[in-house]
Design a protein around this motif. Sequence first.
Motif, short mmCIF file in Angstrom:
data_model
loop_
_atom_site.label_atom_id
_atom_site.label_comp_id
_atom_site.label_asym_id
_atom_site.label_seq_id
_atom_site.Cartn_x
_atom_site.Cartn_y
_atom_site.Cartn_z
N VAL A 75 -5.11 -8.22 6.61
CA VAL A 75 -4.69 -7.25 5.62
C VAL A 75 -5.56 -7.48 4.38
CG1 VAL A 75 -2.82 -6.45 4.12
CG2 VAL A 75 -2.34 -7.05 6.51
N THR A 76 -6.47 -6.55 4.14
CA THR A 76 -7.44 -6.69 3.04
C THR A 76 -7.07 -5.88 1.82
OG1 THR A 76 -8.75 -4.94 4.05
CG2 THR A 76 -9.36 -7.22 4.58
N ALA A 77 -6.08 -4.98 1.94
CA ALA A 77 -5.67 -4.16 0.81
C ALA A 77 -4.21 -3.78 0.96
CB ALA A 77 -6.53 -2.90 0.71
N VAL A 78 -3.53 -3.64 -0.18
CA VAL A 78 -2.14 -3.21 -0.18
C VAL A 78 -1.98 -2.10 -1.22
CG1 VAL A 78 -1.30 -5.47 0.54
CG2 VAL A 78 -1.39 -4.90 -1.90
N CYS A 79 -0.97 -1.25 -1.02
CA CYS A 79 -0.78 -0.12 -1.93
C CYS A 79 0.71 0.14 -2.13
CB CYS A 79 -1.45 1.12 -1.34
SG CYS A 79 -1.28 2.62 -2.34
N ASP A 80 1.13 0.18 -3.40
CA ASP A 80 2.52 0.52 -3.70
C ASP A 80 2.60 0.93 -5.16
OD1 ASP A 80 5.40 -0.42 -2.13
OD2 ASP A 80 5.50 0.23 -4.21
N VAL A 81 3.51 1.87 -5.45
CA VAL A 81 3.69 2.29 -6.83
C VAL A 81 4.44 1.24 -7.64
CG1 VAL A 81 3.59 4.75 -6.30
CG2 VAL A 81 5.80 3.56 -6.23
N VAL A 82 5.13 0.34 -6.95
CA VAL A 82 5.82 -0.76 -7.62
C VAL A 82 4.88 -1.96 -7.66
CG1 VAL A 82 7.85 -2.27 -7.62
CG2 VAL A 82 8.05 0.10 -6.82
N ALA A 83 4.38 -2.28 -8.83
CA ALA A 83 3.34 -3.30 -8.96
C ALA A 83 3.78 -4.66 -8.43
CB ALA A 83 2.91 -3.41 -10.42
N ASP A 84 5.02 -5.04 -8.69
CA ASP A 84 5.50 -6.36 -8.24
C ASP A 84 5.51 -6.46 -6.72
OD1 ASP A 84 5.81 -7.22 -10.82
OD2 ASP A 84 7.98 -6.92 -10.89
N ASN A 85 5.91 -5.37 -6.04
CA ASN A 85 5.90 -5.36 -4.58
C ASN A 85 4.49 -5.52 -4.04
OD1 ASN A 85 8.65 -5.00 -4.61
ND2 ASN A 85 8.60 -2.85 -3.97
N ALA A 86 3.54 -4.79 -4.63
CA ALA A 86 2.15 -4.86 -4.18
C ALA A 86 1.59 -6.26 -4.40
CB ALA A 86 1.32 -3.82 -4.92
N LYS A 139 3.21 -9.10 -4.55
CA LYS A 139 3.85 -10.03 -3.62
C LYS A 139 3.19 -9.96 -2.24
CE LYS A 139 8.31 -11.03 -1.45
NZ LYS A 139 9.75 -10.63 -1.37
N ARG A 140 2.98 -8.74 -1.72
CA ARG A 140 2.36 -8.60 -0.39
C ARG A 140 0.90 -9.03 -0.41
NH1 ARG A 140 7.10 -8.92 1.69
NH2 ARG A 140 8.39 -7.05 1.45
N ALA A 141 0.19 -8.76 -1.51
CA ALA A 141 -1.21 -9.19 -1.61
C ALA A 141 -1.31 -10.70 -1.54
CB ALA A 141 -1.82 -8.67 -2.90
N GLU A 142 -0.40 -11.38 -2.20
CA GLU A 142 -0.40 -12.85 -2.16
C GLU A 142 -0.05 -13.36 -0.76
OE1 GLU A 142 2.37 -13.83 -5.21
OE2 GLU A 142 0.93 -13.54 -6.85
N ALA A 191 -0.67 -11.91 1.95
CA ALA A 191 -1.81 -11.61 2.83
C ALA A 191 -2.97 -12.58 2.61
CB ALA A 191 -2.28 -10.18 2.61
N GLY A 192 -2.86 -13.40 1.58
CA GLY A 192 -3.93 -14.37 1.32
C GLY A 192 -4.93 -13.88 0.30
N GLY A 193 -4.56 -12.86 -0.45
CA GLY A 193 -5.46 -12.33 -1.47
C GLY A 193 -6.07 -11.01 -1.08
N ALA A 194 -5.27 -9.94 -1.14
CA ALA A 194 -5.74 -8.59 -0.77
C ALA A 194 -5.99 -7.77 -2.03
CB ALA A 194 -4.71 -7.89 0.10
N GLN A 195 -6.84 -6.74 -1.89
CA GLN A 195 -7.01 -5.78 -2.98
C GLN A 195 -5.68 -5.08 -3.24
OE1 GLN A 195 -10.33 -3.75 -0.72
NE2 GLN A 195 -11.14 -3.49 -2.80
N ILE A 196 -5.42 -4.73 -4.48
CA ILE A 196 -4.17 -4.06 -4.85
C ILE A 196 -4.48 -2.66 -5.38
CG2 ILE A 196 -2.17 -4.09 -6.38
CD1 ILE A 196 -2.28 -7.12 -6.34
N PHE A 197 -3.75 -1.66 -4.84
CA PHE A 197 -3.91 -0.27 -5.28
C PHE A 197 -2.52 0.31 -5.55
CE2 PHE A 197 -7.56 -1.24 -2.64
CZ PHE A 197 -8.62 -0.75 -3.39
N SER A 198 -2.49 1.29 -6.44
CA SER A 198 -1.22 1.93 -6.79
C SER A 198 -1.11 3.34 -6.24
CB SER A 198 -1.03 1.95 -8.30
OG SER A 198 -2.07 2.69 -8.92
N ASP A 199 -2.18 3.87 -5.63
CA ASP A 199 -2.10 5.20 -5.03
C ASP A 199 -2.97 5.26 -3.79
OD1 ASP A 199 -4.82 6.79 -5.74
OD2 ASP A 199 -4.29 5.47 -7.41
N ILE A 200 -2.56 6.14 -2.88
CA ILE A 200 -3.21 6.21 -1.57
C ILE A 200 -4.65 6.73 -1.64
CG2 ILE A 200 -3.06 7.31 0.71
CD1 ILE A 200 0.01 7.20 0.40
#
Length: 336
Positions: free
Chosen positions: A29-40, A42-45, A47-56
């Motif tokens: 998992v190299t990237a995660v996306c969620d409008v809730v920043a805390d959720n994104a 958490k999942r990025a961490e 995954a071992g350090g994924a890119q974080i995005f707030s929109d698709i």
Amino acid sequence: MTIKIGLIGCGGIAEPHLNGYLKVEDARVTAVCDVVADNAKKRAEQAGGAQIFSDIPTLLAEGDIDAVDICLPHHLHKGAIVAAANAGKHILCEKPLCLTLEEAAAVKKAVSENGVTLMCAHNQLFMPPLKLARELIEKDTFGKVYEIRTTDSFYHNFNTSTMGWRAHREFIGGGELIDTGYHPSYMLLYLAGSRPVEVTAMLSQHRLSFMDGEDSAQVLVRFENGAVGNIVTGWAYEPADTTERFSAVAEKGYLSSDGRDLRYKVRGQDPVVINTVKLPSVHTFDAEIADFIACLQEGRRPVHNEDDGIHVLQVILGAYKSAEEKRTVALEEIEF
């Protein structure tokens, strides 16, 4: 080759998906996306350090990904699928595939025109007893199958403060049937191996009265080969301890399962033999994720693709129409 995944939606259901990818050597998992920043975050961490995005759109344009895994509320599935397909990304999408026939047509068009692979996240298809039951039926062990029953019911502790979007028909697409009830619906079609042609349904709101939709459902499905299926599902109650996960009766015997082991009998044997097959425990989300990655690497069509997801949706939409109009609905009415 490592398959790079963009996780779209970082809520509760994303966790078993993410854990599945962490167990597959050729996936990340190299990237995660969620409008809730805390959720994104958490999942990025996780995954071992994924890119974080707030929109698709930004994820699809800038993310280092080969495929997406959609873990969004139901009403957002269609838009995310079409956007990902148009961006040339392969897709795993949580159930249901989408909510309407119009959405289904748009999904099928986008996937077909862009030549991408779409897998419906029907994790319970990876239960070992279900796979064995399908194999035995296909080998004509029991002859003509007469009736099949699939169940998924439990006492859910939802209340007005915790149920969230699932309480609202516009977001969930109905009620319990199109959520948890989706599992026994796709299991039924998988075991039947025939085209569903008629649906009759009764929906109930036994206990969760704050929902727009039903909290329980019973659905009868007639198949082209003459078999009749029965889906029993609910959030309102604890089922009796004798309730099977699935069962089938046929001209030469029967089978049943609690979801762990498989029991079956072939009529006419002397002495009478009731087979109990003990099967290994499988984490179905892990198996689903591993199979998705294998499908992409091997160029193999998933066991449940967009066509299968649409067939399940047609049965559920037919059930809603049946309950509303208090009649049996021919599924030729539920086609696009």
